[in-house]
Design an enzyme around this catalytic site. Sequence first.
Site, PDB file in Angstrom:
ATOM      1  N   GLY A   1       8.222   4.937   5.002  1.00 14.01           N
ATOM      2  CA  GLY A   1       6.937   4.184   5.423  1.00 14.01           C
ATOM      3  C   GLY A   1       6.785   4.103   7.008  1.00 14.01           C
ATOM      4  CD  GLU A   2       9.016   1.147   9.092  1.00 13.64           C
ATOM      5  OE1 GLU A   2       8.634   0.432  10.277  1.00 13.64           O
ATOM      6  OE2 GLU A   2       9.148   0.390   8.200  1.00 13.64           O
TER       7      GLU A   2
ATOM      8  NE  ARG B   1      16.083  12.524  -7.017  1.00 18.35           N
ATOM      9  CZ  ARG B   1      16.521  12.168  -8.057  1.00 18.35           C
ATOM     10  NH1 ARG B   1      17.328  11.201  -7.853  1.00 18.35           N
ATOM     11  NH2 ARG B   1      16.640  12.579  -9.197  1.00 18.35           N
TER      12      ARG B   1
ATOM     13  N   PRO C   1       5.994  13.081  -4.616  1.00 15.71           N
ATOM     14  CG  PRO C   1       6.151  15.179  -4.842  1.00 15.71           C
ATOM     15  CD  PRO C   1       6.294  14.104  -5.546  1.00 15.71           C
TER      16      PRO C   1
ATOM     17  N   GLY D   1       0.915  -1.169  -0.225  1.00 18.19           N
ATOM     18  CA  GLY D   1      -0.068  -0.046   0.048  1.00 18.19           C
ATOM     19  C   GLY D   1       0.719   1.438  -0.038  1.00 18.19           C
TER      20      GLY D   1
ATOM     21  N   GLY E   1      13.293   6.721   2.452  1.00 22.06           N
ATOM     22  CA  GLY E   1      12.297   5.871   2.709  1.00 22.06           C
ATOM     23  C   GLY E   1      11.250   6.435   3.792  1.00 22.06           C
TER      24      GLY E   1
END
Length: 754
Positions: free
Chosen positions: A710-711, A633, A637, A471, A708
């Site tokens: 995700g967290e 980077r 967006p 997702g 990254g």
Amino acid sequence: MNTQYIGKPTSRVDGRAKVTGQAKYAGEFQVPGLAYGVVVSSTIAKGKITTIDTSKALALEGVIQVFTHENVSGLAWFDKSYKDQDSPPGSPFRPLHNSEIKFSQQPIALVVAESFELARYAASLVHVEYEHSEKPIEAELRAHLDKAFDPGKGKQGYKKPKNRGNFAKEFAKAPIHFNSEYYHGAEHHNPMEMHASTVIYDEDDHLTIYDKTQGVFNSQSYVAGIFGLSKKRVRILSPFVGGAFGSGLRPQYQLFMAVLAALELKRSVRVTLTRQQMFSFGHRPATLQKMSLAATEDGTLQAMRHEAISETSRFENYTETIVDWSGAMYKCDNVAYDYQLVKLDAYTPLDMRAPGAATGVYAIECAMDELAHKLNMDPVALRLKNYTEEDANKGKPYSSKELKACFQQGADRFGWSQRNPEPRSMRDGSTLIGWGMATGMWDSMFVPCRAKAFLSADGKLTVSSGTSDIGTGTYTIMTQIAAETVGLPIEQVTFKLGDSSLPLAYLEGGSATAASVGNAVRIACENIREKLIRLLSKTSYAPLADVPAEELVFGSGKIQLKSDPQISISMSDLMKLAGENYLEDTATAIPNMIKQMPYARNVHSAVFVEVRVDEDFGTVRVSRMVSAIAGGRILNPKTARSQILGGMVWGLSKALEETSEVDANFGRFMNHNYAEYHIPVNADIPEEFEVIFVEEHDDIVNPMGTKGLGEIGVVGVAPAIANAVFHATGKRVHVLPITLDKLIVEHEDSAVPL
Ligand code: MOS
């Protein structure tokens, strides 16, 4: 950098498939002759099965078989075979292994029938007699702190960072010092999609398995190892995942059950867990944290200690990086750490979005707010006072850290300078208004990955890697990277993932996928470009053939002369001219250790929150939130913002709504359903929910400079809200979630005792 796709807000390439229902999830694949398995769960948490009577279930027409520990054999014997890429040290749980019950809702039987409804009804007819263990159930962390042990003393696993300086001495000496405790209970992963596996059986034990997983190769080796199959016979597919958040990092027992039944019955089988069963295979562990901070009157940190006591199961030692963050986030010369585990009668905890950081940063960031209050100092100013450009745990500078820009831009957007520092000073009638902030941090990982690019002479590019998209937007960003690198319209590019027959990729976890798979895709696509250049010379295509590569432009499916774009050839024409039907390349992205190792590599954030608290009822609403992220980077967006928004919603949930309540006597999670396990709905989320990505350049983390996301979105949110609640009410609640009872009832200013 001038780009066509990278860095541009791009809608999800799989968006249409998802909203039209064409995207199929593991439990939705249909084949002729499919049988349905329903899992029977233990109703006790500790003891053993004395009898398990399946006769009533088996007597129903259409019930095919009931598998229990009594009729299963021939499985792998050694623990090693049950381990997976995310196993903590210990002995992994083995479904249907013997009569022993180790945790509530342990799977104890699989009823397989011709229809799901029949299987479910038959499962209700399986009669089980248990013998309770003579030893009392231990299921509440805070009741068993006396049994805490240091997991770092074991053979393997987590090692806490080294202490530095002299905490005890400097703590006692400092003019301002205090201790504070923080606690949160377990949280369970609640993705929309329940865990499911559809096993399609082909002759000679060839299995094609649609599994809900964050790592198809992990599921593949798990199945192959336990059932003694060669990997050639086990293909795992996971084209779409309806949210996972860590719950799909380890193969879960529905996979074991479905494969077992398929091999025994020699037919295709599906097993889907129920929502209640989603609370039976791992959770964010309940954790008690003790913080001690000391500072001079100008706010300079003199000493800090961060201790955590967390839960694990009887059979594995699950550990998290909880205490490390404090000493990494702030400049402080005297730091002490402690990390311990307590074994409980429960399933092993499991990584959940920002495992360890969501927990540890909550404690340090609330403690910093308590310190700011004691010093009568602005919370942002306190953080700037103790700002650090290096991770002192590692003794390495950060490869990049634009956190000051996060503070600046986040505070500006929020209007932080208007804050009256006095608690209870801002109100709107009977509504108390509170402004709070916190910092967040997570790792920027880069793990070796492979990807393949295949350009056919019709100008269509297919890029693939055996990663997953839980997702997060993996399909989309990989398509962008590929289109950009080869120079094709994005519509001509397809990205494939979630298939163990594709090039090797690591588990999708830890926010590592964008960097790791992204760089593999980039390299494979750069190699395709090289091959096109070689075709130019091979065909002697004048005048482009003799031109150095840097004087060529790849775009819109064409190769053009930079100085005169009129001179060009389409990639498709070039390949036809050269007599090539396709070009392909499989590449591996490997971190440049020499470049990376001297640096700590992290993503940083600053979160600003406004809460509105009803003074009489103690209800808390988050009315505004701004999250400023230094994430290197930003590839897209639009999907990046979605990642952060999701994290913000979850942080709100952690702060105000979400927890798994355990019954200490029965060792059972009581609120294991959506009625009682509270997660936010749209009405809980403010309209003013803003995400800022500050500019950050970093060519050390990886060649693309992406970190990254995700967290990081979730990390600083719960402490920012807790701090805002304190600012609104003058009450410091040390136990999450901050429910109204904790605000209206006078409470001990402590997280223990219960
Ligand atoms: Mo994440 S907890 O690495 O899925």
